[in-house]
Design a protein around this motif. Structure first.
Motif, PDB file in Angstrom:
ATOM      1  N   SER A 160      -0.463 -12.631   9.248  1.00  0.00           N
ATOM      2  CA  SER A 160       0.064 -11.532   8.437  1.00  0.00           C
ATOM      3  C   SER A 160       1.190 -10.994   9.446  1.00  0.00           C
ATOM      4  O   SER A 160       2.094 -10.138   9.204  1.00  0.00           O
ATOM      5  CB  SER A 160      -0.912 -10.466   8.191  1.00  0.00           C
ATOM      6  N   GLU A 217      -7.909 -10.705   2.127  1.00  0.00           N
ATOM      7  CA  GLU A 217      -7.237  -9.790   2.988  1.00  0.00           C
ATOM      8  C   GLU A 217      -6.293  -9.026   1.870  1.00  0.00           C
ATOM      9  O   GLU A 217      -5.368  -9.343   1.377  1.00  0.00           O
ATOM     10  CB  GLU A 217      -6.310 -10.262   3.851  1.00  0.00           C
ATOM     11  N   PRO A 248      -4.082  -5.468   0.648  1.00  0.00           N
ATOM     12  CA  PRO A 248      -3.518  -4.279   1.071  1.00  0.00           C
ATOM     13  C   PRO A 248      -4.086  -3.075   0.447  1.00  0.00           C
ATOM     14  O   PRO A 248      -4.205  -2.922  -0.578  1.00  0.00           O
ATOM     15  CB  PRO A 248      -2.196  -4.420   0.918  1.00  0.00           C
ATOM     16  N   ASP A 249      -4.085  -1.930   1.171  1.00  0.00           N
ATOM     17  CA  ASP A 249      -4.695  -0.942   0.515  1.00  0.00           C
ATOM     18  C   ASP A 249      -3.951  -0.372  -0.499  1.00  0.00           C
ATOM     19  O   ASP A 249      -4.290   0.599  -1.585  1.00  0.00           O
ATOM     20  CB  ASP A 249      -4.885   0.532   1.561  1.00  0.00           C
ATOM     21  N   TYR A 250      -2.470  -0.637  -0.908  1.00  0.00           N
ATOM     22  CA  TYR A 250      -1.746  -0.187  -2.017  1.00  0.00           C
ATOM     23  C   TYR A 250      -2.141  -0.996  -3.416  1.00  0.00           C
ATOM     24  O   TYR A 250      -1.443  -0.975  -4.310  1.00  0.00           O
ATOM     25  CB  TYR A 250      -0.326  -0.059  -1.792  1.00  0.00           C
ATOM     26  N   ALA A 310       0.458 -11.234  -0.853  1.00  0.00           N
ATOM     27  CA  ALA A 310       0.709  -9.925  -0.529  1.00  0.00           C
ATOM     28  C   ALA A 310       1.644  -9.639   0.600  1.00  0.00           C
ATOM     29  O   ALA A 310       1.378  -8.960   1.413  1.00  0.00           O
ATOM     30  CB  ALA A 310      -0.429  -9.023  -0.316  1.00  0.00           C
ATOM     31  N   ASP A 311       2.555 -10.717   0.978  1.00  0.00           N
ATOM     32  CA  ASP A 311       3.198 -10.429   2.110  1.00  0.00           C
ATOM     33  C   ASP A 311       4.885 -10.951   1.748  1.00  0.00           C
ATOM     34  O   ASP A 311       5.224 -11.475   2.648  1.00  0.00           O
ATOM     35  CB  ASP A 311       2.944 -11.412   2.995  1.00  0.00           C
ATOM     36  N   ASP A 320       6.453  -6.345  -0.047  1.00  0.00           N
ATOM     37  CA  ASP A 320       5.212  -5.540   0.567  1.00  0.00           C
ATOM     38  C   ASP A 320       5.354  -4.940   2.001  1.00  0.00           C
ATOM     39  O   ASP A 320       4.840  -4.159   2.309  1.00  0.00           O
ATOM     40  CB  ASP A 320       4.018  -6.839   0.727  1.00  0.00           C
ATOM     41  N   ARG A 321       6.291  -5.963   2.695  1.00  0.00           N
ATOM     42  CA  ARG A 321       6.460  -5.276   4.084  1.00  0.00           C
ATOM     43  C   ARG A 321       7.167  -4.011   4.143  1.00  0.00           C
ATOM     44  O   ARG A 321       6.812  -3.145   4.925  1.00  0.00           O
ATOM     45  CB  ARG A 321       7.393  -6.460   4.975  1.00  0.00           C
ATOM     46  N   ARG A 343       4.837  -1.551   3.177  1.00  0.00           N
ATOM     47  CA  ARG A 343       3.707  -1.162   4.245  1.00  0.00           C
ATOM     48  C   ARG A 343       4.359  -0.442   5.539  1.00  0.00           C
ATOM     49  O   ARG A 343       3.742  -0.129   6.261  1.00  0.00           O
ATOM     50  CB  ARG A 343       3.408  -2.581   5.095  1.00  0.00           C
TER      51      ARG A 343
END
Ligand code: HEC
Ligand code: HEC
Length: 359
Positions: free
Chosen positions: A15, A46, A48-50, A202-203, A207-208, A211
């Motif tokens: 990640s 894994e 993400p919290d969103y 999620a990348d 996403d970045r 984040r």
């Protein structure tokens, strides 16, 4: 325990990879998801919290390395089909976010043609129902459809269980992945789910950006995001761009397939021509578009929304304007900006993630 730490370490490492360092750069020789372990280890999703809450109850089928490795082998094994060729991976190709490309609608055994465009496989752990019309209410039940459908894999579970039971490698792998060690439909479906549950995408650049890792969107992408939120997100809502409802977005009925969508599942005439609002993640890679793949590219999708909406009794009210016109008015510049935003949803680290690759 050491393996578990190693997996965590690898995930953190991956990640941390930048946009220009796809997954291949990781130390793949030691990829811990390639082989069956003597002592199985749990795998962590894994997330993400969103992201939205999981819909899949992981406690009923917790992904482990041995289950994942078995699920991957099954996913790419043509022997699940009656012709020994058409594996899940035949129609769900990783490079296209697990969609099919050589044909608009999918091809099954003996070249039989289905009437639907293969859906991408990603973020399935967050979906309530599956397929374009929601015919499957649980991820574990979904593969029963392609395995038994005449135009897809045209097989039976009896056959598959017999075939797999004669293969010593499978006998060993089922024993390593499940407590009861049995080769049966339940464990086949659970292993496939464990493989697919790990497919979290999620990348992407988006996403970045979400984040807040210093990634910024270009002027066009930012404008496109704003337009998307104003004009598209009433249906394509949230970070997965779907409210998971079924709607008629104004496609004409295809005379060849006469696909009535959600109506097929519920029998309610009010559901005629409604299809699941799809997630738009990795949309750049999943062409052609719509349930029957009738739209070749994103430019044409935007033209559909601005000028191509076909009226019918179940047309979504959001696509009817106060002045009686249909669709979402968009200038050419706005269309280009929306497309620029949609392309930020491409997740190369997922598309090239070797954990999911056939070889
Ligand atoms: C012949 C091509 C073909 C094969 C083989 C195939 N699929 Fe599919 N898959 C499709 C199509 C087409 C859809 C959309 C089906 C629909 O809407 O009715 C789909 C949908 C799905 C979905 C639902 C995705 C979502 O977002 O709702 C999952 C999960 C899935 N397939 C998994 C599998 C697995 C696992 C296998 C192997 C056991 C498999 N598929 C074999 C073509 C195929
Ligand atoms: C009224 C709800 C609604 C609105 C508003 C809407 N969509 Fe859709 N969208 C859908 C539905 C439903 C589908 C699937 C239709 C089908 O395949 O039959 C879809 C499909 C798509 C697809 C194809 C996805 C795929 O996997 O093939 C794209 C791309 C898309 N929409 C983009 C947009 C954009 C961009 C906007 C805003 C300009 C927008 N949509 C507005 C409901 C909507």
């Amino acid at each position: 325990m050491i393996k578990q730490f190693y997996i965590l370490f690898l995930v953190v490492l991956l990640s941390a990879c930048g946009e220009n360092e796809p997954y291949e750069d990781a130390p793949m020789a030691d990829d811990p998801l390639e082989e069956t372990l003597e002592v199985d280890v749990a795998l962590n999703l894994e997330i993400p919290d969103y992201f939205p809450d999981l819909t899949y109850d992981l406690s009923q089928n917790p992904p482990t390395q041995n289950g994942f490795v078995l699920g991957k082998k099954l996913f790419y094994d043509g022997r699940l089909a009656s012709d020994g060729v058409v594996s899940c991976g035949f129609c769900h190709i990783q490079a296209f976010a697990f969609t099919h490309h050589t044909h608009i609608t999918s091809h099954g055994v003996n070249g039989a043609i289905g009437k639907r465009n293969a859906q991408p496989l990603h973020n399935l752990a967050f979906m309530e129902e599956f397929t374009w019309d929601g015919a499957a209410g649980h991820l574990d039940a979904q593969p029963i459809i392609p395995i038994t459908a005449e135009v897809e894999m045209n097989n039976s579970f009896n056959n598959i269980v017999t075939t797999l039971s004669q293969d010593p490698e499978y006998v060993e792998m089922f024993a390593a992945a499940f407590e009861n060690g049995q080769i049966d439909p339940d464990n086949i479906l659970k292993a496939l789910s464990q493989f697919m549950l790990m497919m979290v995408s999620a990348d992407s650049k988006y996403d970045r950006f979400l984040r807040n890792d210093g990634t910024t969107l270009t002027t066009d992408e930012t404008a496109g995001l704003g337009l998307f939120e104003a004009k598209c997100s009433s249906c394509h809502s949230g970070v997965l761009q779907t409210d998971q409802t079924y709607r008629n977005n104004g496609l004409s009925i295809d005379p060849e397939f006469n696909d009535v969508g959600r109506f097929r599942v519920t029998g309610q005439p009010s559901d005629s021509l409604k299809f699941k609002v799809p997630s738009l993640r990795n949309i750049e890679a999943t062409f052609p578009y719509m349930h029957d793949g009738r739209i070749p590219d994103l430019e044409a999708v935007l033209d559909h929304y601005s000028d191509g909406i076909v009226d019918s009794p179940t047309l979504d009210p959001l696509l009817r304007n106060a002045d009686g016109s249909l669709g979402i008015p968009l200038t050419e510049a706005e269309k280009a900006q929306i497309i620029a935003f949609l392309k930020t949803l491409t997740d190369d680290n997922f598309i090239f993630d070797e954990r999911f690759a056939e070889f």
